[in-house]
Design a protein around this motif. Sequence first.
Motif, mmCIF file in Angstrom:
data_model
loop_
_atom_site.group_PDB
_atom_site.id
_atom_site.type_symbol
_atom_site.label_atom_id
_atom_site.label_comp_id
_atom_site.label_asym_id
_atom_site.label_seq_id
_atom_site.Cartn_x
_atom_site.Cartn_y
_atom_site.Cartn_z
ATOM 1 N N ALA A 102 25.429 1.486 -38.759
ATOM 2 C CA ALA A 102 25.798 2.896 -38.898
ATOM 3 C C ALA A 102 27.212 2.957 -39.470
ATOM 4 N N GLU A 103 27.666 4.165 -39.747
ATOM 5 C CA GLU A 103 28.994 4.324 -40.330
ATOM 6 C C GLU A 103 30.101 4.289 -39.281
ATOM 7 N N SER A 104 29.758 4.395 -38.007
ATOM 8 C CA SER A 104 30.769 4.372 -36.947
ATOM 9 C C SER A 104 30.212 3.660 -35.726
ATOM 10 N N VAL A 105 31.112 3.124 -34.920
ATOM 11 C CA VAL A 105 30.695 2.469 -33.680
ATOM 12 C C VAL A 105 30.058 3.489 -32.740
ATOM 13 N N ARG A 106 30.557 4.717 -32.743
ATOM 14 C CA ARG A 106 29.964 5.766 -31.900
ATOM 15 C C ARG A 106 28.477 5.911 -32.199
ATOM 16 N N GLU A 107 28.107 5.996 -33.463
ATOM 17 C CA GLU A 107 26.693 6.129 -33.828
ATOM 18 C C GLU A 107 25.916 4.872 -33.464
ATOM 19 N N CYS A 108 26.549 3.710 -33.621
ATOM 20 C CA CYS A 108 25.889 2.458 -33.233
ATOM 21 C C CYS A 108 25.486 2.483 -31.770
ATOM 22 N N LEU A 109 26.359 3.003 -30.917
ATOM 23 C CA LEU A 109 26.072 3.022 -29.482
ATOM 24 C C LEU A 109 24.893 3.925 -29.153
ATOM 25 N N THR A 110 24.729 5.027 -29.858
ATOM 26 C CA THR A 110 23.558 5.881 -29.624
ATOM 27 C C THR A 110 22.285 5.165 -30.066
ATOM 28 N N MET A 111 22.395 4.300 -31.080
ATOM 29 C CA MET A 111 21.234 3.533 -31.534
ATOM 30 C C MET A 111 20.876 2.455 -30.516
ATOM 31 N N VAL A 112 21.889 1.860 -29.890
ATOM 32 C CA VAL A 112 21.643 0.927 -28.790
ATOM 33 C C VAL A 112 20.906 1.652 -27.665
ATOM 34 N N ALA A 113 21.371 2.848 -27.354
ATOM 35 C CA ALA A 113 20.733 3.638 -26.290
ATOM 36 C C ALA A 113 19.279 3.933 -26.624
ATOM 37 N N ALA A 114 18.990 4.217 -27.886
ATOM 38 C CA ALA A 114 17.613 4.490 -28.297
ATOM 39 C C ALA A 114 16.733 3.256 -28.140
ATOM 40 N N ALA A 115 17.279 2.091 -28.475
ATOM 41 C CA ALA A 115 16.523 0.850 -28.308
ATOM 42 C C ALA A 115 16.214 0.609 -26.830
ATOM 43 N N GLU A 116 17.199 0.859 -25.977
ATOM 44 C CA GLU A 116 16.975 0.665 -24.535
ATOM 45 C C GLU A 116 15.984 1.693 -23.988
ATOM 46 N N ALA A 117 16.126 2.940 -24.416
ATOM 47 C CA ALA A 117 15.241 3.991 -23.916
ATOM 48 C C ALA A 117 13.790 3.747 -24.316
ATOM 49 N N SER A 118 13.587 3.238 -25.513
ATOM 50 C CA SER A 118 12.235 3.029 -26.029
ATOM 51 C C SER A 118 11.645 1.688 -25.627
ATOM 52 N N GLY A 119 12.520 0.723 -25.290
ATOM 53 C CA GLY A 119 12.045 -0.623 -25.013
ATOM 54 C C GLY A 119 11.568 -1.345 -26.255
ATOM 55 N N ARG A 120 12.010 -0.891 -27.422
ATOM 56 C CA ARG A 120 11.600 -1.485 -28.696
ATOM 57 C C ARG A 120 12.773 -2.212 -29.354
ATOM 58 N N LEU A 121 12.445 -3.199 -30.171
ATOM 59 C CA LEU A 121 13.454 -3.996 -30.862
ATOM 60 C C LEU A 121 14.106 -3.202 -31.986
ATOM 61 N N LEU A 122 15.432 -3.237 -32.031
ATOM 62 C CA LEU A 122 16.203 -2.765 -33.177
ATOM 63 C C LEU A 122 17.043 -3.941 -33.654
ATOM 64 N N MET A 123 16.747 -4.431 -34.843
ATOM 65 C CA MET A 123 17.435 -5.582 -35.438
ATOM 66 C C MET A 123 18.126 -5.129 -36.711
ATOM 67 N N VAL A 124 19.265 -5.734 -37.013
ATOM 68 C CA VAL A 124 20.024 -5.400 -38.216
ATOM 69 C C VAL A 124 19.883 -6.524 -39.236
ATOM 70 N N SER A 125 19.656 -6.162 -40.480
ATOM 71 C CA SER A 125 19.527 -7.162 -41.537
ATOM 72 C C SER A 125 20.906 -7.557 -42.066
ATOM 73 N N GLN A 126 21.517 -8.550 -41.431
ATOM 74 C CA GLN A 126 22.760 -9.143 -41.939
ATOM 75 C C GLN A 126 22.352 -10.317 -42.821
ATOM 76 N N SER A 127 21.984 -9.996 -44.061
ATOM 77 C CA SER A 127 21.264 -10.951 -44.909
ATOM 78 C C SER A 127 22.062 -12.198 -45.261
ATOM 79 N N ARG A 128 23.397 -12.130 -45.171
ATOM 80 C CA ARG A 128 24.185 -13.306 -45.559
ATOM 81 C C ARG A 128 24.238 -14.366 -44.465
ATOM 82 N N ARG A 129 23.614 -14.106 -43.342
ATOM 83 C CA ARG A 129 23.406 -15.160 -42.349
ATOM 84 C C ARG A 129 22.287 -16.112 -42.780
ATOM 85 N N TYR A 130 21.498 -15.690 -43.768
ATOM 86 C CA TYR A 130 20.304 -16.447 -44.136
ATOM 87 C C TYR A 130 20.464 -17.124 -45.500
ATOM 88 N N PHE A 131 21.501 -17.934 -45.624
ATOM 89 C CA PHE A 131 21.669 -18.795 -46.793
ATOM 90 C C PHE A 131 21.533 -20.237 -46.318
#
Length: 367
Positions: A102-131
């Motif tokens: 997200a554009e701010s840490v505040r928004e990131c935290l609400t996305m964490v909350a959504a993942a916890e509330a739903s019990g579903r995986l939220l993963m971020v594509s940090q593609s440069r880890r995969y070289f």
Amino acid sequence: MPETLRLLQAGAGGMGRAWLRNIKQNPDVVLAGLVDLDVPLARAAADEHGYAEVPVAASVAELAERTGAEAVIDVTVPAAHPAVSVDALLRGLPVLCEKPLAESVRECLTMVAAAEASGRLLMVSQSRRYFRTGEAFGGQLAGLGPIGSLSCEFSKAPRFGGFREQMAEPLLVDMAIHQFDLARKLIGSEPLSVYCESYNPDWSWFAGNAAADAVFRFDGGARFVFTGSWCAPGLETSWNGRWRASSADGTAIWDGDSAPVVENASGPAVPAEIGTGPEEIAGSLAEFVQALRTSSTPQTEVHTNVVSVAMVEAAVRSSASGVPVRIADVVSAAYAEAIETTPAGVLLEVLRSWSSVQQVVGLPEKY
């Protein structure tokens, strides 16, 4: 999980098209639908990539149930990530979201909350880890023992046009998260604070600061030094940057593309072991599918990825204030803002249930 994962993709722009090609090449997934606010754009992108029979729509809600989708790839613009990903999660769909979360840490935290509330995986594509060569570099660092210093020089001269050339902090906000996030993986601990100076050379074609120097202090004492520029024509580095790491047992270097090189203080050098796994966004998708199949936690699961966004936000604050900024302070302030601005409902309930936001995102509490 079924043998083939049915995906909805949200976003049909330039990066969205790259993801469509990626999905096409992966036998473990199939595109069930394509979403974009510009529906004609979505139709054109689907048709161009051999998905003429795939339905398109303006929202995930329009396609989620009728397509039998089992997960969402969020390739919308960063400003839309919170709305799109949260909506998908609360519909019971796991999400692989393009960086930045997200554009701010505040928004990131609400996305964490959504993942916890739903019990579903939220993963971020940090593609440069995969070289493959980057993973070999990490393997060599593991053999050197605790890293005392890590540095990355990033020098490019792209002429993007458009929004990047008008941003206040284009290098830090749009690019540096790649190197900041990778530093966390390579050092193997979490950042505690940063001192940063960003600036814009006289010859820059960017309106905002296109260059920056940042020093991060990590838990355990390691330092990560980032020196970057988006207006450095000539002798450019890899898009991954040029890296150097030192420990008491030796030093390793990686040019961002080729096989890394290590020299031990004593004994024979450790050869680079180059793997054969998928790279860049193909690597992100492969790990996402594997995580869903095995109920394992991917390396860029949402809770831990918040810290990478906090590194960027802290660096921007440090440059503006002229003093070092603690990562935990950025996260704490964002948490207070999230509590204040999140409407009543399940997300606010989850946020309020956290006894320690630092513990939630994996930061050392002693600092």
